[in-house]
Design a protein around this motif. Structure first.
Motif, PDB file in Angstrom:
ATOM      1  N   GLY A  19      19.021  -4.300 -21.294  1.00 32.16           N
ATOM      2  CA  GLY A  19      18.872  -5.312 -22.333  1.00 32.16           C
ATOM      3  C   GLY A  19      19.672  -4.985 -23.578  1.00 32.16           C
ATOM      4  N   VAL A  20      19.673  -3.714 -23.965  1.00 29.15           N
ATOM      5  CA  VAL A  20      20.433  -3.302 -25.147  1.00 29.15           C
ATOM      6  C   VAL A  20      21.925  -3.496 -24.905  1.00 29.15           C
ATOM      7  CG1 VAL A  20      21.012  -1.374 -26.676  1.00 29.15           C
ATOM      8  CG2 VAL A  20      18.656  -1.699 -25.925  1.00 29.15           C
ATOM      9  N   ARG A  21      22.379  -3.286 -23.686  1.00 31.41           N
ATOM     10  CA  ARG A  21      23.805  -3.485 -23.383  1.00 31.41           C
ATOM     11  C   ARG A  21      24.202  -4.956 -23.535  1.00 31.41           C
ATOM     12  NH1 ARG A  21      23.943   0.955 -18.505  1.00 31.41           N
ATOM     13  NH2 ARG A  21      24.397   2.713 -19.873  1.00 31.41           N
ATOM     14  N   GLU A  22      23.292  -5.860 -23.259  1.00 35.85           N
ATOM     15  CA  GLU A  22      23.580  -7.271 -23.518  1.00 35.85           C
ATOM     16  C   GLU A  22      23.581  -7.560 -25.016  1.00 35.85           C
ATOM     17  OE1 GLU A  22      21.112 -10.106 -21.589  1.00 35.85           O
ATOM     18  OE2 GLU A  22      21.330  -9.247 -19.593  1.00 35.85           O
ATOM     19  N   LEU A  23      22.761  -6.853 -25.748  1.00 31.03           N
ATOM     20  CA  LEU A  23      22.504  -7.162 -27.150  1.00 31.03           C
ATOM     21  C   LEU A  23      23.616  -6.732 -28.096  1.00 31.03           C
ATOM     22  CD1 LEU A  23      20.373  -8.206 -29.233  1.00 31.03           C
ATOM     23  CD2 LEU A  23      19.483  -5.865 -29.287  1.00 31.03           C
ATOM     24  N   VAL A  24      24.185  -5.547 -27.889  1.00 28.04           N
ATOM     25  CA  VAL A  24      25.161  -5.015 -28.850  1.00 28.04           C
ATOM     26  C   VAL A  24      26.560  -4.953 -28.235  1.00 28.04           C
ATOM     27  CG1 VAL A  24      23.361  -3.664 -29.983  1.00 28.04           C
ATOM     28  CG2 VAL A  24      24.760  -2.580 -28.230  1.00 28.04           C
ATOM     29  N   ASP A  25      27.543  -4.906 -29.105  1.00 25.19           N
ATOM     30  CA  ASP A  25      28.942  -4.943 -28.664  1.00 25.19           C
ATOM     31  C   ASP A  25      29.615  -3.575 -28.702  1.00 25.19           C
ATOM     32  OD1 ASP A  25      28.871  -7.624 -28.145  1.00 25.19           O
ATOM     33  OD2 ASP A  25      29.637  -8.214 -30.102  1.00 25.19           O
ATOM     34  N   VAL A  26      28.832  -2.523 -28.649  1.00 24.63           N
ATOM     35  CA  VAL A  26      29.379  -1.167 -28.646  1.00 24.63           C
ATOM     36  C   VAL A  26      28.832  -0.429 -27.420  1.00 24.63           C
ATOM     37  CG1 VAL A  26      29.586  -1.101 -31.169  1.00 24.63           C
ATOM     38  CG2 VAL A  26      27.478  -0.281 -30.070  1.00 24.63           C
ATOM     39  N   PRO A  27      29.418   0.710 -27.042  1.00 25.87           N
ATOM     40  CA  PRO A  27      28.900   1.451 -25.886  1.00 25.87           C
ATOM     41  C   PRO A  27      27.435   1.844 -26.079  1.00 25.87           C
ATOM     42  CG  PRO A  27      31.048   2.308 -26.542  1.00 25.87           C
ATOM     43  CD  PRO A  27      30.620   1.347 -27.609  1.00 25.87           C
ATOM     44  N   VAL A  28      26.655   1.737 -25.021  1.00 25.11           N
ATOM     45  CA  VAL A  28      25.239   2.122 -25.028  1.00 25.11           C
ATOM     46  C   VAL A  28      25.045   3.197 -23.967  1.00 25.11           C
ATOM     47  CG1 VAL A  28      22.865   1.357 -24.650  1.00 25.11           C
ATOM     48  CG2 VAL A  28      24.516  -0.173 -25.790  1.00 25.11           C
ATOM     49  N   VAL A  29      24.613   4.379 -24.386  1.00 25.21           N
ATOM     50  CA  VAL A  29      24.444   5.495 -23.460  1.00 25.21           C
ATOM     51  C   VAL A  29      22.988   5.929 -23.469  1.00 25.21           C
ATOM     52  CG1 VAL A  29      25.217   7.794 -22.795  1.00 25.21           C
ATOM     53  CG2 VAL A  29      26.808   6.244 -23.962  1.00 25.21           C
ATOM     54  N   ASP A  30      22.377   5.905 -22.309  1.00 29.64           N
ATOM     55  CA  ASP A  30      20.979   6.293 -22.124  1.00 29.64           C
ATOM     56  C   ASP A  30      20.917   7.765 -21.732  1.00 29.64           C
ATOM     57  OD1 ASP A  30      18.135   6.065 -21.319  1.00 29.64           O
ATOM     58  OD2 ASP A  30      18.966   6.159 -19.297  1.00 29.64           O
ATOM     59  N   ILE A  31      20.008   8.520 -22.329  1.00 29.05           N
ATOM     60  CA  ILE A  31      19.986   9.966 -22.076  1.00 29.05           C
ATOM     61  C   ILE A  31      19.658  10.301 -20.624  1.00 29.05           C
ATOM     62  CG2 ILE A  31      19.390  10.462 -24.477  1.00 29.05           C
ATOM     63  CD1 ILE A  31      16.555  11.184 -23.529  1.00 29.05           C
ATOM     64  N   THR A  32      18.945   9.426 -19.934  1.00 25.81           N
ATOM     65  CA  THR A  32      18.581   9.694 -18.540  1.00 25.81           C
ATOM     66  C   THR A  32      19.814   9.747 -17.654  1.00 25.81           C
ATOM     67  OG1 THR A  32      16.628   8.331 -18.996  1.00 25.81           O
ATOM     68  CG2 THR A  32      16.983   9.031 -16.709  1.00 25.81           C
TER      69      THR A  32
END
Length: 252
Positions: free
Chosen positions: A84-97
């Motif tokens: 969901g966050v990847r849809e929301l923002v226009d910058v790279p989203v990296v999950d710690i898992t």
């Protein structure tokens, strides 16, 4: 470069610990800003907490009014909300898992995750499966400690070492810290176990830096297209939202 690191719970002391670990890992010129949700669980342990946390983190990012940022690190191990966050923002989203798992796969054939309570195993296994790295996971082992118990360093280390032996017996050649609250533990247990131990917060920060430096961000082709235009009501926010979510700094 500015990286925003979101805690998955409302405990500010944990945010501070996570930010300390993130800043230690960050390269020169990288600024790390920690964000704590205004609502949600004080610790994320179980499906209910995880889904509540996901909504709280997305709400946190959509209403963000601080300095523009270049990447987001989601500091909740096995928690929901990544897509969901990847849809929301226009910058790279990296999950710690997934960040920790991907780096672990570069260090050994199979890795093991040492986490908090056993009830978290299902969420972590599902998250690794979605990220495409579950095949290399030998085991997810709980320490029996709750997230808020991790402040007791001696108890946490002893429980981690005991669980690590189970993961190694299952075939793990590399270990992953299965909670953002364990950040920093890799330096002590790695030497005692004589095997690589990956901290998800540090791994996510370094991967986020690399994506920004390479000029890469989330694809808008297919799965992570922008949210469809429609009215959205966020909790007590009776005004609702349109198709373009307000709040997150968008860098183009």
């Amino acid at each position: 470069m500015r990286i925003v690191v979101t805690n998955c719970n409302t405990t500010r002391e944990m945010t501070e610990e996570i930010v300390h670990g993130a800043r230690t890992a960050a390269g020169p010129g990288t600024t790390v800003t920690g964000l704590t949700p205004a609502w949600g669980p004080e610790s994320a342990e179980g499906w209910l907490d995880s889904y509540l946390s996901a909504a709280a983190v997305m709400d946190l990012l959509r209403t963000y009014r601080g300095p523009a940022y270049d990447a987001v690190v989601l500091a909740g191990f096995g928690e929901h909300g990544r897509e969901g966050v990847r849809e929301l923002v226009d910058v790279p989203v990296v999950d710690i898992t997934e960040a920790a798992a991907h780096l672990a796969c570069l260090l050994g054939r199979r890795y093991g995750v040492v986490t908090t309570l056993e009830r978290s195993r299902g969420q972590i296994e599902d998250s690794l499966e979605t990220a495409g790295v579950a095949r290399n996971c030998a085991a997810v082992v709980g320490t029996g400690l709750g997230v808020l118990d991790l402040g007791d360093a001696a108890r946490t280390e002893a429980a981690f070492l005991a669980a690590a032996e189970q993961a190694r017996a299952a075939g793990a050649e590399v270990l992953v810290l299965g909670c953002a609250g364990m950040t920093g533990l890799q330096r002590t247990v790695g030497e005692k176990l004589n095997m690589p131990v990956v901290d998800g917060v540090a791994a996510a920060v370094k991967l986020a830096e690399s994506l920004v430096e390479l000029g890469l961000t989330t694809s808008r082709v297919g799965s992570y297209q922008r949210p469809l235009p429609k009215r959205r009501v966020w909790g007590a926010d009776g005004a609702g939202e349109g198709g373009q979510e307000r709040g997150p700094a968008r860098l183009g």
